[in-house]
Scaffold this motif. Structure first.
Motif, short mmCIF file in Angstrom:
data_model
loop_
_atom_site.label_atom_id
_atom_site.label_comp_id
_atom_site.label_asym_id
_atom_site.label_seq_id
_atom_site.Cartn_x
_atom_site.Cartn_y
_atom_site.Cartn_z
N GLN A 6 0.83 -1.20 0.00
CA GLN A 6 0.00 0.00 0.00
C GLN A 6 0.87 1.25 0.00
OE1 GLN A 6 -3.18 0.68 -0.21
NE2 GLN A 6 -3.09 2.83 0.34
N ALA A 7 1.98 1.22 0.75
CA ALA A 7 2.88 2.38 0.80
C ALA A 7 3.51 2.65 -0.56
CB ALA A 7 3.96 2.15 1.86
N ILE A 8 3.80 1.60 -1.32
CA ILE A 8 4.39 1.79 -2.66
C ILE A 8 3.41 2.52 -3.56
CG2 ILE A 8 5.19 0.57 -4.71
CD1 ILE A 8 6.32 -1.59 -2.88
N TYR A 9 2.14 2.13 -3.51
CA TYR A 9 1.14 2.82 -4.33
C TYR A 9 0.98 4.28 -3.89
CZ TYR A 9 -0.32 -1.63 -6.37
OH TYR A 9 -0.35 -2.82 -7.05
N GLN A 10 1.11 4.54 -2.58
CA GLN A 10 1.01 5.92 -2.11
C GLN A 10 2.19 6.76 -2.56
OE1 GLN A 10 -1.19 4.53 2.02
NE2 GLN A 10 0.36 6.11 2.14
N MET A 11 3.34 6.13 -2.82
CA MET A 11 4.47 6.88 -3.37
C MET A 11 4.17 7.35 -4.79
SD MET A 11 7.68 4.59 -2.00
CE MET A 11 7.93 4.30 -0.25
N LEU A 12 3.38 6.56 -5.53
CA LEU A 12 2.98 6.96 -6.88
C LEU A 12 1.89 8.02 -6.84
CD1 LEU A 12 2.88 3.42 -8.54
CD2 LEU A 12 4.75 5.08 -8.59
N ALA A 14 -0.23 10.14 -3.71
CA ALA A 14 -0.45 10.32 -2.27
C ALA A 14 -1.92 10.14 -1.89
CB ALA A 14 0.01 11.72 -1.84
N GLY A 15 -2.82 10.26 -2.84
CA GLY A 15 -4.24 10.09 -2.56
C GLY A 15 -4.74 8.67 -2.70
N PHE A 16 -3.83 7.72 -2.94
CA PHE A 16 -4.25 6.32 -3.11
C PHE A 16 -4.72 5.77 -1.78
CE2 PHE A 16 -3.79 1.77 -3.47
CZ PHE A 16 -4.23 1.51 -4.76
N ILE A 17 -5.91 5.16 -1.78
CA ILE A 17 -6.52 4.64 -0.56
C ILE A 17 -6.82 3.17 -0.76
CG2 ILE A 17 -8.51 4.77 0.99
CD1 ILE A 17 -8.69 7.72 0.37
N GLY A 18 -6.48 2.35 0.22
CA GLY A 18 -6.81 0.93 0.18
C GLY A 18 -8.19 0.68 0.75
N LEU A 19 -8.90 -0.27 0.15
CA LEU A 19 -10.24 -0.62 0.61
C LEU A 19 -10.28 -2.10 0.98
CD1 LEU A 19 -12.54 1.21 -1.98
CD2 LEU A 19 -12.00 1.93 0.36
N ILE A 20 -10.89 -2.40 2.11
CA ILE A 20 -11.15 -3.77 2.54
C ILE A 20 -12.66 -3.93 2.64
CG2 ILE A 20 -10.82 -5.51 4.33
CD1 ILE A 20 -8.23 -4.16 5.09
N ILE A 21 -13.21 -4.82 1.84
CA ILE A 21 -14.66 -5.02 1.78
C ILE A 21 -14.98 -6.43 2.26
CG2 ILE A 21 -16.71 -4.99 0.32
CD1 ILE A 21 -15.26 -3.08 -1.53
N SER A 22 -15.84 -6.52 3.24
CA SER A 22 -16.28 -7.81 3.78
C SER A 22 -17.76 -7.98 3.44
CB SER A 22 -16.06 -7.86 5.30
OG SER A 22 -16.56 -9.06 5.84
N VAL A 23 -18.08 -9.05 2.71
CA VAL A 23 -19.45 -9.24 2.24
C VAL A 23 -20.03 -10.54 2.81
CG1 VAL A 23 -19.02 -7.97 0.13
CG2 VAL A 23 -18.63 -10.42 0.15
N PHE A 24 -21.34 -10.64 2.71
CA PHE A 24 -22.07 -11.84 3.12
C PHE A 24 -21.81 -12.18 4.60
CE2 PHE A 24 -21.30 -12.89 -1.52
CZ PHE A 24 -22.49 -12.29 -1.92
N ASN A 25 -21.81 -11.14 5.46
CA ASN A 25 -21.71 -11.36 6.90
C ASN A 25 -23.12 -11.58 7.45
OD1 ASN A 25 -18.86 -10.77 6.91
ND2 ASN A 25 -19.40 -8.62 6.69
N MET A 37 -17.12 -2.10 4.94
CA MET A 37 -16.03 -1.58 4.12
C MET A 37 -15.15 -0.67 4.98
SD MET A 37 -16.08 0.19 0.35
CE MET A 37 -17.33 1.39 0.80
N THR A 38 -13.85 -0.82 4.85
CA THR A 38 -12.88 -0.04 5.60
C THR A 38 -11.89 0.60 4.63
OG1 THR A 38 -13.05 -1.56 7.48
CG2 THR A 38 -11.15 -0.09 7.42
N ALA A 39 -11.61 1.87 4.84
CA ALA A 39 -10.62 2.59 4.04
C ALA A 39 -9.39 2.88 4.90
CB ALA A 39 -11.21 3.90 3.49
N PHE A 40 -8.21 2.76 4.32
CA PHE A 40 -6.99 2.96 5.11
C PHE A 40 -5.84 3.39 4.20
CE2 PHE A 40 -6.47 -1.21 3.37
CZ PHE A 40 -5.11 -1.38 3.20
N GLN A 41 -4.81 3.88 4.84
CA GLN A 41 -3.53 4.17 4.20
C GLN A 41 -2.42 3.66 5.10
OE1 GLN A 41 -3.49 8.43 3.25
NE2 GLN A 41 -3.76 7.91 1.09
N SER A 42 -1.21 3.54 4.55
CA SER A 42 -0.05 3.09 5.33
C SER A 42 0.79 4.29 5.74
CB SER A 42 0.80 2.12 4.50
OG SER A 42 0.10 0.94 4.22
N GLU A 43 1.34 4.20 6.92
CA GLU A 43 2.25 5.22 7.41
C GLU A 43 3.37 4.55 8.20
OE1 GLU A 43 0.01 7.79 9.88
OE2 GLU A 43 -0.28 6.33 11.48
#
Length: 206
Positions: A6-12, A14-25, A37-43
């Protein structure tokens, strides 16, 4: 999720955001399904600095042990440099229950998945139909390809179409129940209004 990726994509970007989606709970009590759904970045994470091996640390050791300690210290320094942690990003999901494009978009996604599966099946069938085997094995290969294609379609129906259809039926049942409740409330209010109007007329006549 690998936070360093995720940090590598943010180097390309800075607004790149990772999404984690959990379905059928599924709730074991109400049997309702939810999507999370959760949004995050690496630091960079907080870690203490790790120093390499000094000559004093290596005194009195044989060459193999010295080499092992140097490699171990280098690995620890690299791990400390790549220590990334997750930072939550506020996420707001707007609900448009009256948007007619929601269902049509879902249908288009299902069409795309089916088209990709059909294209993969055709490519594999054309490659397996090449004269690389005897005529005796050719029908078996075609039957095998067809069975794999049918299995993929059944998995798509079971994992994508069936849960969505069940949820739509549940929403339709809830909508029918709400409609019945609203109609009953409407009749009650109309009766109350008619009663009040009758009382006003009798008062005026008196």
């Amino acid at each position: 999720m690998h936070y360093s990726a995720q940090a590598i994509y943010q180097m390309l970007d800075a607004g790149f955001i990772g999404l984690i989606i959990s379905v059928f709970n599924t709730n074991s009590t109400t049997k309702e399904q939810t999507v999370q759904m959760t949004a995050f970045q690496s630091e960079p994470g907080s870690s203490s600095s790790i120093e390499g091996c000094s000559s004093a640390d290596l005194e009195g050791l044989d060459s193999q042990t010295q080499a092992a300690m140097i490699v171990s210290a280098a690995d620890m320094q690299e791990s400390a440099a790549n220590n990334w942690q997750r930072r939550e990003v506020p996420l707001v999901v707007e609900s448009h229950s009256n948007n007619p494009s929601t269902l049509s978009d879902y249908v288009e996604v299902q069409k795309m998945l089916l088209a990709e599966e059909l294209q993969a099946h055709r490519l594999h069938s054309s490659s397996s139909s090449q004269p690389i085997s005897s005529n005796i094995h050719q029908p078996l290969l075609q039957l095998h390809d067809a069975s794999l294609h049918q299995q993929a379609l059944l998995q798509h129906a079971e994992c994508c179409a069936a849960p969505a259809l069940a949820m739509m039926r549940q929403l339709a049942s809830q909508a029918d129940l709400q409609m019945q409740q609203l109609e009953a409330e409407n009749q009650r209010l109309q009766g109350l209004l008619a009663s009040l109007q009758g009382q006003e007329v009798s008062t005026i006549v008196e």
